[in-house]
Write an enzyme that holds these catalytic residues in place. Structure first.
Site, PDB file in Angstrom:
ATOM      1  N   LYS A  24      -9.612  -5.954  -0.294  1.00  0.00           N
ATOM      2  CA  LYS A  24      -8.910  -6.403   0.916  1.00  0.00           C
ATOM      3  C   LYS A  24      -9.779  -6.156   2.140  1.00  0.00           C
ATOM      4  O   LYS A  24     -10.144  -5.011   2.427  1.00  0.00           O
ATOM      5  CB  LYS A  24      -7.601  -5.609   1.021  1.00  0.00           C
ATOM      6  CG  LYS A  24      -6.681  -5.961   2.150  1.00  0.00           C
ATOM      7  CD  LYS A  24      -5.418  -5.109   2.015  1.00  0.00           C
ATOM      8  CE  LYS A  24      -4.355  -5.470   3.003  1.00  0.00           C
ATOM      9  NZ  LYS A  24      -3.126  -4.680   2.793  1.00  0.00           N
ATOM     10  N   ASN A  84       7.637  -3.785  -2.895  1.00  0.00           N
ATOM     11  CA  ASN A  84       6.801  -3.505  -1.730  1.00  0.00           C
ATOM     12  C   ASN A  84       7.524  -2.539  -0.809  1.00  0.00           C
ATOM     13  O   ASN A  84       8.659  -2.795  -0.392  1.00  0.00           O
ATOM     14  CB  ASN A  84       6.458  -4.800  -0.995  1.00  0.00           C
ATOM     15  CG  ASN A  84       5.252  -4.630  -0.095  1.00  0.00           C
ATOM     16  OD1 ASN A  84       5.184  -3.688   0.689  1.00  0.00           O
ATOM     17  ND2 ASN A  84       4.295  -5.539  -0.204  1.00  0.00           N
ATOM     18  N   GLU A 143       7.214 -10.094  -6.475  1.00  0.00           N
ATOM     19  CA  GLU A 143       7.351  -9.033  -5.478  1.00  0.00           C
ATOM     20  C   GLU A 143       8.625  -9.195  -4.651  1.00  0.00           C
ATOM     21  O   GLU A 143       8.972 -10.299  -4.233  1.00  0.00           O
ATOM     22  CB  GLU A 143       6.135  -9.056  -4.561  1.00  0.00           C
ATOM     23  CG  GLU A 143       6.187  -8.067  -3.407  1.00  0.00           C
ATOM     24  CD  GLU A 143       4.996  -8.223  -2.475  1.00  0.00           C
ATOM     25  OE1 GLU A 143       3.906  -7.772  -2.874  1.00  0.00           O
ATOM     26  OE2 GLU A 143       5.140  -8.809  -1.391  1.00  0.00           O
ATOM     27  N   GLU A 163      -6.821  -3.089  -5.036  1.00  0.00           N
ATOM     28  CA  GLU A 163      -6.937  -4.298  -4.234  1.00  0.00           C
ATOM     29  C   GLU A 163      -8.234  -4.392  -3.427  1.00  0.00           C
ATOM     30  O   GLU A 163      -8.635  -3.439  -2.762  1.00  0.00           O
ATOM     31  CB  GLU A 163      -5.750  -4.389  -3.280  1.00  0.00           C
ATOM     32  CG  GLU A 163      -5.649  -5.714  -2.549  1.00  0.00           C
ATOM     33  CD  GLU A 163      -4.244  -5.977  -2.082  1.00  0.00           C
ATOM     34  OE1 GLU A 163      -3.478  -6.575  -2.859  1.00  0.00           O
ATOM     35  OE2 GLU A 163      -3.900  -5.566  -0.947  1.00  0.00           O
ATOM     36  N   LYS A 203      -3.819 -12.628  -4.836  1.00  0.00           N
ATOM     37  CA  LYS A 203      -2.849 -12.179  -3.831  1.00  0.00           C
ATOM     38  C   LYS A 203      -2.859 -13.189  -2.686  1.00  0.00           C
ATOM     39  O   LYS A 203      -3.821 -13.290  -1.939  1.00  0.00           O
ATOM     40  CB  LYS A 203      -3.260 -10.785  -3.332  1.00  0.00           C
ATOM     41  CG  LYS A 203      -2.250 -10.128  -2.396  1.00  0.00           C
ATOM     42  CD  LYS A 203      -1.212  -9.366  -3.172  1.00  0.00           C
ATOM     43  CE  LYS A 203      -0.352  -8.517  -2.233  1.00  0.00           C
ATOM     44  NZ  LYS A 203      -1.069  -7.333  -1.727  1.00  0.00           N
ATOM     45  N   GLU A 223       4.202  -0.848  -4.434  1.00  0.00           N
ATOM     46  CA  GLU A 223       3.150  -1.409  -3.589  1.00  0.00           C
ATOM     47  C   GLU A 223       3.280  -0.916  -2.153  1.00  0.00           C
ATOM     48  O   GLU A 223       4.379  -0.827  -1.617  1.00  0.00           O
ATOM     49  CB  GLU A 223       3.248  -2.940  -3.572  1.00  0.00           C
ATOM     50  CG  GLU A 223       3.253  -3.601  -4.928  1.00  0.00           C
ATOM     51  CD  GLU A 223       3.548  -5.092  -4.834  1.00  0.00           C
ATOM     52  OE1 GLU A 223       3.995  -5.666  -5.831  1.00  0.00           O
ATOM     53  OE2 GLU A 223       3.336  -5.668  -3.749  1.00  0.00           O
ATOM     54  N   SER A 224       2.148  -0.599  -1.550  1.00  0.00           N
ATOM     55  CA  SER A 224       2.046  -0.213  -0.131  1.00  0.00           C
ATOM     56  C   SER A 224       2.441   1.251   0.100  1.00  0.00           C
ATOM     57  O   SER A 224       3.356   1.773  -0.524  1.00  0.00           O
ATOM     58  CB  SER A 224       2.894  -1.096   0.782  1.00  0.00           C
ATOM     59  OG  SER A 224       2.535  -2.451   0.662  1.00  0.00           O
TER      60      SER A 224
END
Length: 254
Positions: A49, A180, A158, A47, A109, A210-211
């Protein structure tokens, strides 16, 4: 926070004029196929970001195109680009610059909740979009999913909780699920969310963790849980050397 963001999005959507979108010239790149065919396993959606509401400014010297090129060189299967300006300091221009610079799929995103945003995503060059289960009723999400698919866009659907996934699966089964690990209320992350939520998925559905992924042990953990891919942003953006950071995530194994 999510409700606040969605209120902002609703105001932004009102200003979108789909008649201004020019026909897309570039072919679509499949996020699903990129994940399935990645040499790196689990596949990496890296990503781009700059900032986030919970962490503030992440990359003071933000260079989205240079970062994306480094991600691709290091073996990322796809690039995720934040386009929300108000809360993540992203932009459509960031996505367009990245899309022109790499040959792998680019995921938009953002908080996509309307048909206008799906049309916009196709027009600006995105290959895939994020649809968030907590932001939409299952039937509305499914409608946007079908619209995107008809246009040629891939969708990463998601979810943050078992209940949202269960409700979604009563309506349809997405081809690619994102789980997530961040609690939307506390912002706390726990990799165990991947395992817990994935237990509800039908066999054979690829999913993305994710995360909260910050090192080789985290990668090993989510791989053990059965994740086909991972979405990593903050860790790579803070590393100062994305190529080296990706190599470390995989234990320097290609």
């Amino acid at each position: 926070m999510l409700n606040t963001i969605l209120e902002t999005k609703a105001a932004e959507i009102a200003a979108i004029d789909p008649t201004q979108f020019t026909p897309r010239q570039s072919p679509y790149r499949s996020l699903y196929e990129a994940v399935k065919q990645s040499k790196r396993q689990p596949a990496l959606i890296a990503e781009v970001k700059k900032a986030s509401p919970s962490k503030g400014l992440i990359a003071p010297h933000f260079q989205p195109v240079q970062t994306a090129k480094a991600y691709e060189k290091a073996g990322a299967a796809a690039i995720s680009v934040l386009t929300d300006a108000t809360y993540f300091q992203g932009s459509v221009a960031d996505l367009q610059g990245v899309r022109a610079a790499v040959s792998i799929p680019v995921l938009r995103k953002d908080f996509i909740i309307s048909e206008e945003q799906v049309l916009e995503s196709a027009a600006i060059g995105a290959d895939a979009i994020l649809l968030i289960g907590e932001a939409l009723e299952p039937k509305k999400l499914h409608a946007l999913y079908l619209q995107a698919t008809e246009l040629g866009l891939s969708c990463l659907v998601e979810v943050h909780s078992k209940s949202v996934l269960a409700n979604l699966l009563e309506v349809f089964t997405p081809s690619l699920i994102g789980i997530n690990n961040r609690d939307l209320h506390t912002f706390h992350t726990a990799l165990e969310h991947t395992q817990e939520i994935a237990s509800l998925l039908p066999a054979g559905i690829p999913f993305v963790s994710e995360s909260g992924i910050h090192g080789q042990q985290d990668v090993a953990t989510i791989e053990q849980f059965g994740a086909s891919a991972m979405l990593v942003g903050e860790h790579l953006m803070r590393s100062g050397d994305p190529e080296k950071a990706i190599a470390k995530l995989y234990g320097d194994q290609q």
